[in-house]
Design an enzyme around this catalytic site. Structure first.
Site, PDB file in Angstrom:
ATOM      1  N   CYS A   1      -2.371   1.336  -2.668  1.00  0.00           N
ATOM      2  CA  CYS A   1      -2.119   2.582  -1.751  1.00  0.00           C
ATOM      3  C   CYS A   1      -0.701   2.669  -1.115  1.00  0.00           C
ATOM      4  O   CYS A   1      -0.113   3.773  -0.960  1.00  0.00           O
ATOM      5  CB  CYS A   1      -3.195   2.439  -0.447  1.00  0.00           C
ATOM      6  SG  CYS A   1      -3.026   0.825   0.642  1.00  0.00           S
TER       7      CYS A   1
ATOM      8  N   GLU B   1      -2.015  12.270  -5.017  1.00  0.00           N
ATOM      9  CA  GLU B   1      -2.240  10.942  -5.381  1.00  0.00           C
ATOM     10  C   GLU B   1      -2.515  10.623  -6.517  1.00  0.00           C
ATOM     11  O   GLU B   1      -3.696  11.019  -6.782  1.00  0.00           O
ATOM     12  CB  GLU B   1      -2.911  10.091  -4.144  1.00  0.00           C
ATOM     13  CG  GLU B   1      -2.570   8.677  -4.404  1.00  0.00           C
ATOM     14  CD  GLU B   1      -3.388   7.880  -3.315  1.00  0.00           C
ATOM     15  OE1 GLU B   1      -2.873   6.659  -2.850  1.00  0.00           O
ATOM     16  OE2 GLU B   1      -4.271   8.356  -2.817  1.00  0.00           O
TER      17      GLU B   1
ATOM     18  N   GLU C   1      -7.313   3.449   6.889  1.00  0.00           N
ATOM     19  CA  GLU C   1      -6.208   3.493   6.071  1.00  0.00           C
ATOM     20  C   GLU C   1      -6.467   4.230   4.730  1.00  0.00           C
ATOM     21  O   GLU C   1      -7.232   3.939   3.992  1.00  0.00           O
ATOM     22  CB  GLU C   1      -5.832   2.108   5.694  1.00  0.00           C
ATOM     23  CG  GLU C   1      -4.407   2.285   4.842  1.00  0.00           C
ATOM     24  CD  GLU C   1      -4.020   1.014   4.220  1.00  0.00           C
ATOM     25  OE1 GLU C   1      -4.057   1.138   3.062  1.00  0.00           O
ATOM     26  OE2 GLU C   1      -3.658  -0.303   5.004  1.00  0.00           O
ATOM     27  N   LEU C   2      -5.896   5.571   4.541  1.00  0.00           N
ATOM     28  CA  LEU C   2      -6.299   6.417   3.643  1.00  0.00           C
ATOM     29  C   LEU C   2      -5.076   6.580   2.533  1.00  0.00           C
ATOM     30  O   LEU C   2      -4.394   5.486   2.215  1.00  0.00           O
ATOM     31  CB  LEU C   2      -6.341   7.660   4.392  1.00  0.00           C
ATOM     32  CG  LEU C   2      -7.368   7.593   5.524  1.00  0.00           C
ATOM     33  CD1 LEU C   2      -7.696   8.984   6.132  1.00  0.00           C
ATOM     34  CD2 LEU C   2      -8.810   7.117   5.045  1.00  0.00           C
TER      35      LEU C   2
ATOM     36  N   LYS D   1     -19.358  -3.226   3.751  1.00  0.00           N
ATOM     37  CA  LYS D   1     -19.944  -2.548   2.647  1.00  0.00           C
ATOM     38  C   LYS D   1     -18.827  -2.765   1.477  1.00  0.00           C
ATOM     39  O   LYS D   1     -17.622  -2.090   1.509  1.00  0.00           O
ATOM     40  CB  LYS D   1     -20.162  -1.034   2.952  1.00  0.00           C
ATOM     41  CG  LYS D   1     -20.956  -0.241   1.977  1.00  0.00           C
ATOM     42  CD  LYS D   1     -19.907   0.171   0.832  1.00  0.00           C
ATOM     43  CE  LYS D   1     -20.694   0.929  -0.376  1.00  0.00           C
ATOM     44  NZ  LYS D   1     -19.945   1.295  -1.474  1.00  0.00           N
TER      45      LYS D   1
ATOM     46  N   TRP E   1     -12.032  -1.138  -3.983  1.00  0.00           N
ATOM     47  CA  TRP E   1     -12.312  -2.207  -5.252  1.00  0.00           C
ATOM     48  C   TRP E   1     -10.804  -2.622  -5.894  1.00  0.00           C
ATOM     49  O   TRP E   1     -10.718  -3.613  -6.267  1.00  0.00           O
ATOM     50  CB  TRP E   1     -12.798  -1.469  -6.447  1.00  0.00           C
ATOM     51  CG  TRP E   1     -12.144   0.018  -6.736  1.00  0.00           C
ATOM     52  CD1 TRP E   1     -12.600   1.055  -6.213  1.00  0.00           C
ATOM     53  CD2 TRP E   1     -10.946   0.461  -7.321  1.00  0.00           C
ATOM     54  NE1 TRP E   1     -11.753   2.291  -6.795  1.00  0.00           N
ATOM     55  CE2 TRP E   1     -10.825   1.784  -7.172  1.00  0.00           C
ATOM     56  CE3 TRP E   1      -9.825  -0.534  -7.959  1.00  0.00           C
ATOM     57  CZ2 TRP E   1      -9.582   2.439  -7.927  1.00  0.00           C
ATOM     58  CZ3 TRP E   1      -8.954   0.288  -8.541  1.00  0.00           C
ATOM     59  CH2 TRP E   1      -8.715   1.544  -8.552  1.00  0.00           C
ATOM     60  N   ASN E   2      -9.738  -1.859  -5.033  1.00  0.00           N
ATOM     61  CA  ASN E   2      -8.347  -2.145  -5.688  1.00  0.00           C
ATOM     62  C   ASN E   2      -7.681  -3.570  -5.439  1.00  0.00           C
ATOM     63  O   ASN E   2      -7.146  -4.155  -6.002  1.00  0.00           O
ATOM     64  CB  ASN E   2      -7.504  -1.074  -5.501  1.00  0.00           C
ATOM     65  CG  ASN E   2      -7.352  -0.682  -4.125  1.00  0.00           C
ATOM     66  OD1 ASN E   2      -8.187  -0.901  -3.231  1.00  0.00           O
ATOM     67  ND2 ASN E   2      -5.850  -0.396  -3.716  1.00  0.00           N
TER      68      ASN E   2
ATOM     69  N   GLY F   1      -9.705   3.677   1.869  1.00  0.00           N
ATOM     70  CA  GLY F   1      -9.920   4.562   0.607  1.00  0.00           C
ATOM     71  C   GLY F   1      -9.270   5.860   0.814  1.00  0.00           C
ATOM     72  O   GLY F   1      -8.410   6.170   1.291  1.00  0.00           O
ATOM     73  N   SER F   2      -9.914   6.670   0.151  1.00  0.00           N
ATOM     74  CA  SER F   2      -9.396   8.175   0.037  1.00  0.00           C
ATOM     75  C   SER F   2      -9.347   9.168   1.370  1.00  0.00           C
ATOM     76  O   SER F   2     -10.050   8.618   2.204  1.00  0.00           O
ATOM     77  CB  SER F   2      -9.974   9.001  -0.926  1.00  0.00           C
ATOM     78  OG  SER F   2     -11.338   9.392  -0.691  1.00  0.00           O
TER      79      SER F   2
END
Length: 516
Positions: A287, A385, A253-254, A180, A156-157, A231-232
């Site tokens: 991130c 984080e 990408e985490l 998604k 969402w960010n 995401g995470s």
């Protein structure tokens, strides 16, 4: 023209194209007010399966259309993004709580990504001749074949930027997409997608599904020919495990715990102003934003004073204009996490130099940009984080100490070096363990360099987006070799015996000519 929250009628027009048969909706809240922004239709697993089937059918014609046709469509989409920028800005602000300026960064990035991939795909993916094992006797070419349909899971960010950096290279490479979208960013993504549909991308080629990742995320991964996830780290590991079950490639990408090094030769005021943006853009919900800062003791006094003063001057606001410097956190969950990290740090002895408070007088999820000192390893925000407007400042005695502290992390996504010497900054940057490093800038140098790869080391992910590397994720390299007939390759023992000497001579000759 005045700008404000996305109108419910506009939202309904965008969301009618979500792949869903469930008949269910979920409320999506506006971060600035906490009120319901719109009711979002949600998908179910069967919708994901159907979306893949339609995308596969559309992808065949899209791939056959060729690079030139795809370039025309994508460049038209680029122009539509710029023409519809105000709608896109309104959507991003409505869903994420960003300021107008930080929403503009997203629109600009989406346009840059579109332009780059439209213009670069042919040169990167058209295929090429390669040197064969026996020159003239064998010819060899490498061709690139689109993988098929990519499953792309976005957060969402940064709904526009992160969607564009995965979806657009997939389209440019000739693939279809089932995306998604996080519920909180779906409107922005659908507005982005509509520009591409209107430019000529077949509607079924880029499908959007929504809903709880626990219920439909597995289906997105299961049916994909390639998976992209942002995401995470915890969720990324689960996505990777699911993809591995079918030997499906993935780029992830985490999370990050990004460090900024302030060396002893900086201009304190200028460096502090840049550091503020590095830490608090999008209220830290990025991130690649800075959460750890290591300041050389020789400049610590003036730098920290300037940094605190500049942070304290930031204007928090809800305007759909350029009046605010920072906006809101996006959700109650974000507010709870940031509050918990600050409360835990203070209770264990950390000192708040700026911020440290929620601001419900401005909006339900606002939190002041916060500077902490005295953060130690037993505190939650030391290594985990925060993903919010909190930075821990530590004083170091040497450049080497700063490098070692920055590298002492499970994460390796982004890092920054501030120095009065560009050469020194680059030298220190080369010693940092991160997928991208910025000198005298927090993150925007590498983030905006769409011709260069972006990704993480260690627990910050695998694979790269952007650049040629980002395009080649979505194709399979196929090697095609042909015997020319100039010389018959040996097949029997006697034929090998006759050719062994000449072939050994050829090997020595090629080495002498430095031919690979």
């Amino acid at each position: 023209m005045s700008h404000s929250f996305i109108d419910r009628r506009v939202a309904a027009g965008l969301t009618r194209h979500i792949s869903t048969t469930s008949g269910r909706t979920v409320p999506v809240l506006a971060p600035f007010t906490g009120d319901v922004l719109h009711d979002l239709p949600v998908s179910q697993s069967s919708d994901v399966t159907d979306a893949y089937a339609r995308a596969r059918h559309a992808q065949l014609a899209w791939a056959r259309a060729g690079f030139r046709a795809r370039r025309r469509v994508l460049l038209r989409a680029h122009d539509l993004l710029l023409a519809r920028r105000e709608l896109l800005l309104d959507a991003v602000q409505s869903e994420t709580g960003k300021t107008r300026g930080q929403a503009f960064e997203e629109v600009f990035q989406a346009a840059s990504v579109t332009r780059y991939n439209a213009l670069s795909a042919r040169s990167v993916l058209r295929g090429e001749r390669r040197r064969s094992g026996i020159p003239l006797v064998i010819t060899t070419r490498v061709r690139y074949r689109p993988k098929g349909v990519a499953g792309i899971i976005t957060p969402w960010n940064f709904p526009l930027s992160l969607a564009a950096m995965d979806v657009i290279p997939a389209l440019a490479a000739g693939c279809g997409v089932v995306q998604k979208a996080d519920n909180q960013g779906a409107l922005s993504i659908l507005a982005l997608r509509q520009a591409f549909i209107d430019a000529g991308v077949p509607r079924d080629l880029w499908a959007v599904v929504t809903g709880d990742g626990n219920f439909i995320g597995g289906a997105v991964t299961e049916h994909a020919d390639y998976v992209c996830f942002t995401g995470s780290t915890a969720t990324g590991i689960r996505v990777a495990q699911k993809a591995a079950e079918t030997l499906t490639g993935a780029s992830l990408e985490l999370g990050g715990k990004n460090a900024l090094l302030v060396l002893d030769d900086v201009d304190a005021r200028h460096a502090a102003a840049d550091a503020v943006y590095a830490c608090f853009s999008s209220l830290g919900q990025l991130c690649v934003s800075t959460e750890r800062m290591y300041v050389h003791r020789a400049v610590a006094g003036p730098f920290v004073r300037e940094f605190v003063a500049a942070t304290s001057r930031l204007t928090l606001g809800t305007g759909f204009d350029y009046s605010a410097d920072v906006g809101s956190l996006t959700s109650q969950a974000q507010l709870d996490r940031v509050t918990a990290h600050v409360t835990d740090a203070v209770s264990r002895g950390a000192t708040v130099l700026a911020g440290g408070r929620a601001r419900p007088d401005i909006g339900p999820y606002f939190f002041e940009p916060t500077i902490l000192t005295g953060v130690t390893s037993e505190m939650e925000c030391f290594a985990a984080e925060t993903f919010g407007p909190v930075v821990a400042v530590s004083i170091v005695h040497t450049e080497q100490e700063a490098i070692e502290a920055a590298n002492d992390s499970d994460y390796g996504l982004n890092a920054s070096v501030f120095s009065g010497s560009g050469r020194r900054g680059l030298r220190v940057a080369a010693a940092l363990q991160a997928g991208s490093v910025n000198v005298n800038e927090g993150y925007r140098g590498s983030f905006s360099a769409v011709d260069a790869p972006m990704g993480g080391m260690k627990r910050s992910g695998v694979g790269r987006r952007n650049g040629a590397e980002g395009l080649r994720r979505f194709v399979d390299a196929v090697t095609i070799s042909r015997a020319t007939g100039l010389l018959q390759m040996p097949r029997t023992g006697s034929e090998f015996e006759a050719l062994a000497g000449p072939l050994l001579l050829l090997a020595r000759l090629l080495k002498g000519l430095r031919r690979r």
